[in-house]
Design a protein around this motif. Structure first.
Motif, mmCIF file in Angstrom:
data_model
loop_
_atom_site.group_PDB
_atom_site.id
_atom_site.type_symbol
_atom_site.label_atom_id
_atom_site.label_comp_id
_atom_site.label_asym_id
_atom_site.label_seq_id
_atom_site.Cartn_x
_atom_site.Cartn_y
_atom_site.Cartn_z
ATOM 1 N N CYS A 1 1.146 -1.232 -0.111
ATOM 2 C CA CYS A 1 0.066 0.283 -0.180
ATOM 3 C C CYS A 1 0.666 1.071 0.149
ATOM 4 C CB CYS A 1 -0.956 0.047 1.330
ATOM 5 S SG CYS A 1 -2.164 1.299 1.608
ATOM 6 N N GLN A 2 0.972 2.117 -0.968
ATOM 7 C CA GLN A 2 1.354 3.226 -0.803
ATOM 8 C C GLN A 2 0.197 4.276 -0.582
ATOM 9 O OE1 GLN A 2 5.166 3.833 -2.778
ATOM 10 N NE2 GLN A 2 4.720 2.382 -4.110
ATOM 11 N N MET A 3 0.130 4.932 0.496
ATOM 12 C CA MET A 3 -0.162 5.451 0.404
ATOM 13 C C MET A 3 0.169 7.697 0.393
ATOM 14 S SD MET A 3 -3.102 5.381 2.172
ATOM 15 C CE MET A 3 -3.612 4.440 3.511
ATOM 16 N N VAL A 4 -0.586 8.420 0.205
ATOM 17 C CA VAL A 4 -0.426 9.813 -0.720
ATOM 18 C C VAL A 4 -0.359 10.741 0.416
ATOM 19 C CG1 VAL A 4 -0.279 11.217 -2.447
ATOM 20 C CG2 VAL A 4 -0.453 8.901 -3.051
ATOM 21 N N ASN A 5 0.246 11.485 1.011
ATOM 22 C CA ASN A 5 -0.185 11.994 2.402
ATOM 23 C C ASN A 5 0.461 13.907 1.430
ATOM 24 O OD1 ASN A 5 -0.053 10.524 5.127
ATOM 25 N ND2 ASN A 5 0.520 9.425 3.381
ATOM 26 N N GLN A 6 -0.174 15.092 1.927
ATOM 27 C CA GLN A 6 0.017 16.248 1.907
ATOM 28 C C GLN A 6 1.218 16.509 2.830
ATOM 29 O OE1 GLN A 6 -2.776 18.948 3.359
ATOM 30 N NE2 GLN A 6 -4.828 18.225 2.317
ATOM 31 N N PHE A 7 1.990 17.180 2.547
ATOM 32 C CA PHE A 7 3.561 17.827 2.706
ATOM 33 C C PHE A 7 2.956 18.663 2.401
ATOM 34 C CE2 PHE A 7 7.896 18.542 2.924
ATOM 35 C CZ PHE A 7 7.772 19.026 4.430
ATOM 36 N N VAL A 8 3.415 20.612 3.658
ATOM 37 C CA VAL A 8 3.362 22.329 3.314
ATOM 38 C C VAL A 8 3.919 22.328 2.769
ATOM 39 C CG1 VAL A 8 1.313 22.160 4.751
ATOM 40 C CG2 VAL A 8 4.003 21.966 5.501
ATOM 41 N N GLY A 9 5.618 21.383 2.529
ATOM 42 C CA GLY A 9 6.673 22.312 2.459
ATOM 43 C C GLY A 9 7.879 23.237 3.824
ATOM 44 N N ASN A 10 8.869 23.109 3.341
ATOM 45 C CA ASN A 10 9.583 24.149 4.299
ATOM 46 C C ASN A 10 10.346 24.892 3.423
ATOM 47 O OD1 ASN A 10 11.930 22.224 3.539
ATOM 48 N ND2 ASN A 10 11.166 21.008 4.988
ATOM 49 N N ALA A 11 11.645 25.259 4.135
ATOM 50 C CA ALA A 11 12.406 26.026 3.300
ATOM 51 C C ALA A 11 13.846 26.013 2.007
ATOM 52 C CB ALA A 11 13.670 26.584 4.873
ATOM 53 N N GLU A 12 13.617 23.969 2.265
ATOM 54 C CA GLU A 12 14.591 23.479 1.478
ATOM 55 C C GLU A 12 13.588 22.865 0.422
ATOM 56 O OE1 GLU A 12 15.288 22.371 5.259
ATOM 57 O OE2 GLU A 12 16.586 23.790 5.315
ATOM 58 N N ALA A 13 12.468 22.056 0.785
ATOM 59 C CA ALA A 13 11.466 21.509 0.078
ATOM 60 C C ALA A 13 10.967 21.871 -0.586
ATOM 61 C CB ALA A 13 11.303 20.146 0.352
ATOM 62 N N PRO A 14 9.716 22.078 -1.734
ATOM 63 C CA PRO A 14 8.911 23.087 -1.883
ATOM 64 C C PRO A 14 7.325 21.909 -1.889
ATOM 65 C CG PRO A 14 9.121 21.335 -3.662
ATOM 66 C CD PRO A 14 10.381 21.143 -2.481
ATOM 67 N N PRO A 15 6.267 22.347 -1.564
ATOM 68 C CA PRO A 15 4.839 21.857 -1.290
ATOM 69 C C PRO A 15 4.437 20.593 -1.722
ATOM 70 C CG PRO A 15 4.733 23.730 -1.076
ATOM 71 C CD PRO A 15 5.605 23.833 -2.303
ATOM 72 N N GLN A 16 4.670 19.290 -1.608
ATOM 73 C CA GLN A 16 4.396 18.317 -2.358
ATOM 74 C C GLN A 16 4.204 17.130 -1.533
ATOM 75 O OE1 GLN A 16 8.603 16.798 -3.140
ATOM 76 N NE2 GLN A 16 9.600 18.000 -0.969
ATOM 77 N N PHE A 17 3.279 15.895 -1.777
ATOM 78 C CA PHE A 17 3.122 14.863 -1.354
ATOM 79 C C PHE A 17 4.273 13.913 -0.886
ATOM 80 C CE2 PHE A 17 -0.064 16.071 -4.553
ATOM 81 C CZ PHE A 17 -1.470 16.376 -3.761
#
Lengths: 279, 358
Positions: free
Chosen positions: B254-270
Motif C-alpha cells: 500500500c502506498q499512501m499519498v499524504n500532504q506536505f506543506v513544504g519548508n525552506a529546503e523543499a517545495p510543497p509536495q506529496f
C-alpha cells in the motif's frame, strides 16, 4: 516426557548465537550493572517466562554442569519444572534441587538462602532491566541518564514515598547501585534479598529476553540498595517463623489455610527448608 | 494443604493431554487437514505467516491447527521455529512493479495505466451471513477470467514523481538493519521501522493508523495505490554473480499519498506512507502505511505529539509475541513479590491508623 530432543544443538541455541551472547556477557561483567543490548532470539517458551535467563543459561552451560532452576524460591513451581525439563531435553545436563550442589542456578524472583560459593553462577530472569522505566519510559532518554550517572529521578521518587507514607514504597525490585556507578534493577526479588547481592562470592548474570538486555554483577562487587542516611534501606520479611522448619531468618510465603483468616508461613526456599530439621 | 503447590510436573503433563484432546474437539467429526486450513482459511494463514515472520503458508497452517485457531499463539509457534533455521543469505529487493497482479486499485485516479483490478475482495460484498455456506458440497461457479495483462503496471507514486509532486525517498545502498539478529536501537531508520511493522500485530497497527485519522497525528492520506499479487524472490549467490529466482510469494503493498506543506529546503509536495505485508492483508498494509507516514514526522519537520508518531511507542509495542508474553506472564506465580507487598501495605496501614488515633 524427558527424552532428549534430536535435531537441536546442545542447549538449543546454535553456537554462533551462544558466542554472541557470551560476548555480551563478557562486556557486562567488565562494566558491572551496565545493560548490554544483545540479539535475543525467539525461544520456544514465551517472553515473560524467562527467555532471557534461558538464553544466558544456555550460553554458559556445559555438559558437566549441574543445573538448578527455581521460581519463587521453589524448585517445584510449574515454571521452574518446565525450564528444568527444557534443559534436560535440549542439553541433557544433570539437574539438582540443592543450592550447594548446583554449578548454575537459574532463578526468578529469589536469591537462595544458602550463600553462593566461588565458581557458582546465579542467572536471574529479568522482566524489565531498566530501573528507571516507570520514571522515564523512553529508552533513548534513560540510556542518556545512565551515561551521565544522573539518578536524581530515582532519589526524588524514594524521597516522595517517604514524605507521603513514612517509608519507601518499593517492597521488591528495589533499585541498587552497582560498583558505585550504575543504577541497576535487581529483578523483582523481594527487598529482603537485596543485601545478598553485595560482595557475593558467586557470579550474578541477568538476562532480559523481551527487552534484549544482559547485565552482570561479578563476584565480590559492591551492591548498595538505594536509600538515604536518615532512612536506611530496610529488608522486610513476615515477622513469623517457618511452620515447617522453624526458621526465623528465611523469607516466608504466606499460605491461606481456610476462609476464616487462617494463615501459615513457610519458607519460600524449598531446598533450604528441606535441609533443616522439621519442628 | 501446602502440597497443593507441589507436583508441578504431573500437573503439566495432564494439562498437555487435556489440551490435545480439546484441540481435536469432537472425534465424531472429521479432523481438519493442514491443506484444508491453508486453502480455506487463507487469510488467517496469511496473517500468521506475516506476524510469525516466516513466509511458509504450509507451516503457518500447521501452526494455526496446533494453536486451535489462535493467531497470536500460531505466530509465536512460527517465530520459535524460524529461530532454529540456518540463514543462507539475503534476497534482492523484490520488485513490486513487476508483480503478477491479482488486485490493484487506486483511489486517487479514476483510470491509470494497467487499470483498476478489483480482484478477490470483500469490499463490495453485502455482509449478509450466507446460510448456503453452512450446507457443504456446494462449490461456487468459476469466476470469469480476463486476459492476463502482460504490461508492467507503474506505481501511482512513480506517476506523481514524474511531475515532481512526490517527495523522493532518499535511495540508499546501506545494508539494512536486521531486526531478527540485532536488538531494536534508536533512532530507528525507516528500513528498521518498516521491518518491525511488517511483522507487527495487525490489530495494534490498525488502531494506531486509525488514531492518526482522528487527529492523533494529523494525517491527510489518500490511497495512491494498493496492489496484491505474486512477486519473484531472487538471490544472487556470490559464486554465480547473477540473480536466480528461488520462488514466488504473495505480498500486499500500500502506498499512501499524504500532504506536505513544504519548508525552506523543499517545495510543497506529496509524501509517501508505505506498507508492505507478506501474504494477502490489505487492512494491515494500509494501517502500516498510515503509521509509517506518522513516524516520518521528525524527518519532515512536523511536531510529533501523538503515539503513532513516536518510534519507541510504536516499535516497542507492535510485536504481539512480545506483548502477549509480557501481559500473560502476569499469570505466573508472583507470590514472593506479593508477600513483600503484603508486609509493606500492612506496615503503612498500621502507621496510617496510628497517626489517626493519636
Amino acid at each position: 516426557m524427558n527424552a532428549a530432543l534430536t535435531g537441536y544443538n546442545f542447549g538449543y541455541l546454535d553456537e554462533a548465537t551462544k558466542r554472541m551472547i557470551r560476548r555480551a556477557l563478557l562486556k557486562a561483567v567488565c562494566i558491572p550493572g551496565h545493560q548490554v543490548p544483545f540479539g535475543a532470539r525467539e525461544m520456544p517458551l514465551p517472553y515473560g517466562w524467562g527467555t532471557g535467563g534461558i538464553q544466558v543459561t544456555a550460553s554458559v552451560l556445559g555438559p558437566d554442569d549441574v543445573l538448578k532452576v527455581i521460581d519463587q524460591g521453589a524448585d517445584d513451581t510449574t515454571n521452574a519444572v518446565s525450564i528444568r525439563r527444557f534443559f534436560n531435553r535440549v542439553a541433557g545436563v544433570a539437574t539438582t534441587e540443592s543450592t550447594a550442589e548446583a554449578t548454575i542456578i537459574q532463578t526468578r524472583h529469589r536469591i537462595p538462602e544458602t550463600p553462593l560459593s566461588e565458581g557458582q553462577i546465579l542467572v536471574y530472569q529479568v522482566p524489565m532491566p531498566e530501573p528507571l522505566f516507570r520514571l522515564e519510559p523512553r529508552v533513548a532518554e534513560s540510556t542518556r541518564l545512565h551515561a551521565m550517572a544522573e539518578y536524581g529521578l530515582m532519589q526524588v521518587k524514594l524521597y516522595e514515598d517517604i514524605a507521603r507514607q513514612g517509608e519507601v514504597a518499593t517492597s521488591y525490585n528495589h533499585p541498587v547501585m552497582v560498583n558505585h556507578r550504575y543504577l541497576m534493577s535487581p529483578s523483582p526479588i523481594p527487598a529482603f534479598d537485596n543485601p545478598k547481592m553485595h560482595m557475593n562470592a558467586g557470579l550474578q548474570l541477568f538476562g532480559a529476553g523481551r527487552e534484549k538486555r544482559i547485565y552482570a554483577v561479578p563476584p565480590y562487587t559492591d551492591v548498595r540498595s538505594l536509600d538515604f542516611e536518615d532512612h536506611p534501606f530496610k529488608p522486610v520479611r513476615a515477622p513469623h517463623a517457618c511452620a515447617i522448619c522453624g526458621s526465623e531468618e528465611s523469607y516466608l510465603d504466606e499460605v491461606i489455610t481456610d476462609d476464616q483468616g487462617g494463615r501459615m508461613h513457610v519458607c519460600s526456599d524449598t531446598d533450604y527448608c528441606a535441609s533443616r530439621p522439621p519442628v | 494443604m501446602y502440597v497443593s503447590v507441589k507436583g508441578g510436573e504431573t500437573a503439566i503433563g495432564h494439562a498437555h493431554a487435556w489440551l490435545a484432546e480439546a484441540r481435536r474437539g469432537d472425534p465424531a467429526l472429521p479432523e481438519l487437514t493442514v491443506a484444508q486450513i491453508e486453502e480455506q482459511l487463507a487469510l488467517a494463514v496469511d496473517r500468521v505467516m506475516a506476524e510469525g515472520a516466516c513466509a511458509d503458508r504450509g507451516l503457518a497452517a500447521l501452526a494455526l491447527k496446533q494453536a486451535r485457531g489462535d493467531s497470536t499463539e500460531a505466530a509465536f509457534l512460527l517465530r520459535a521455529y524460524r529461530t532454529t533455521l540456518p540463514r543462507f543469505g539475503y534476497t534482492l529487493p523484490v520488485d513490486t512493479g513487476a508483480m503478477a497482479i491479482q488486485r490493484r486499485i487506486s483511489s486517487t485516479y479514476k483510470d491509470l495505466p494497467g487499470g483498476q483490478v478489483l480482484g478477490p475482495t470483500f469490499d463490495y460484498t453485502h455482509r449478509l451471513l450466507d446460510f448456503a455456506l453452512a450446507a457443504e458440497g456446494l462449490d461456487p461457479p468459476p469466476p470469469a477470467e480476463a486476459e492476463q495483462g502482460a504490461q508492467r503496471m507503474p506505481q501511482v507514486t512513480e506517476i506523481l514523481a514524474q511531475e515532481g509532486l512526490m517527495a523522493p525517498d532518499a535511495p540508499s545502498n546501506a545494508e539494512p538493519p536486521d531486526l531478527t539478529r540485532e536488538p531494536l536501537a534508536f533512532p530507528a531508520n525507516r528500513a528498521l521501522r518498516l521491518q518491525a511493522m511488517a511483522r507487527g500485530d495487525e490489530g495494534f497497527l490498525l488502531s494506531l493508523g486509525y488514531s492518526t485519522q482522528r487527529g492523533y497525528g494529523n494525517a491527510h492520506p489518500f490511497v495512491g495505490e494498493i496492489r496484491m499479487g505474486e512477486v519473484s524472490v531472487e538471490i544472487e549467490p556470490p559464486e554465480l554473480g547473477f540473480a536466480i529466482d528461488i520462488g514466488d510469494m504473495v505480498v500486499t503493498e500500500c502506498q499512501m499519498v499524504n500532504q506536505f506543506v513544504g519548508n525552506a529546503e523543499a517545495p510543497p509536495q506529496f509524501t509517501r506512507g508505505y506498507g508492505l505485508v507478506v501474504g494477502q492483508n490489505e487492512r494491515k498494509a494500509m494501517a502500516m502505511a498510515l503509521v509509517d507516514r506518522a513516524l516520518r514526522a521528525p524527518e519532515l519537520g512536523e511536531e510529533a505529539t501523538a503515539p503513532a508518531q513516536s518510534p519507541e511507542f510504536v516499535l516497542y509495542h507492535c510485536d504481539n509475541v512480545e506483548s502477549t508474553g509480557f501481559v500473560e506472564h502476569l499469570k505466573l506465580p508472583h507470590y514472593v513479590d506479593f508477600q513483600s507487598e503484603l508486609e509493606k501495605i500492612r506496615a503503612i496501614r498500621a502507621r496510617w491508623f496510628a497517626e489517626r488515633t493519636e
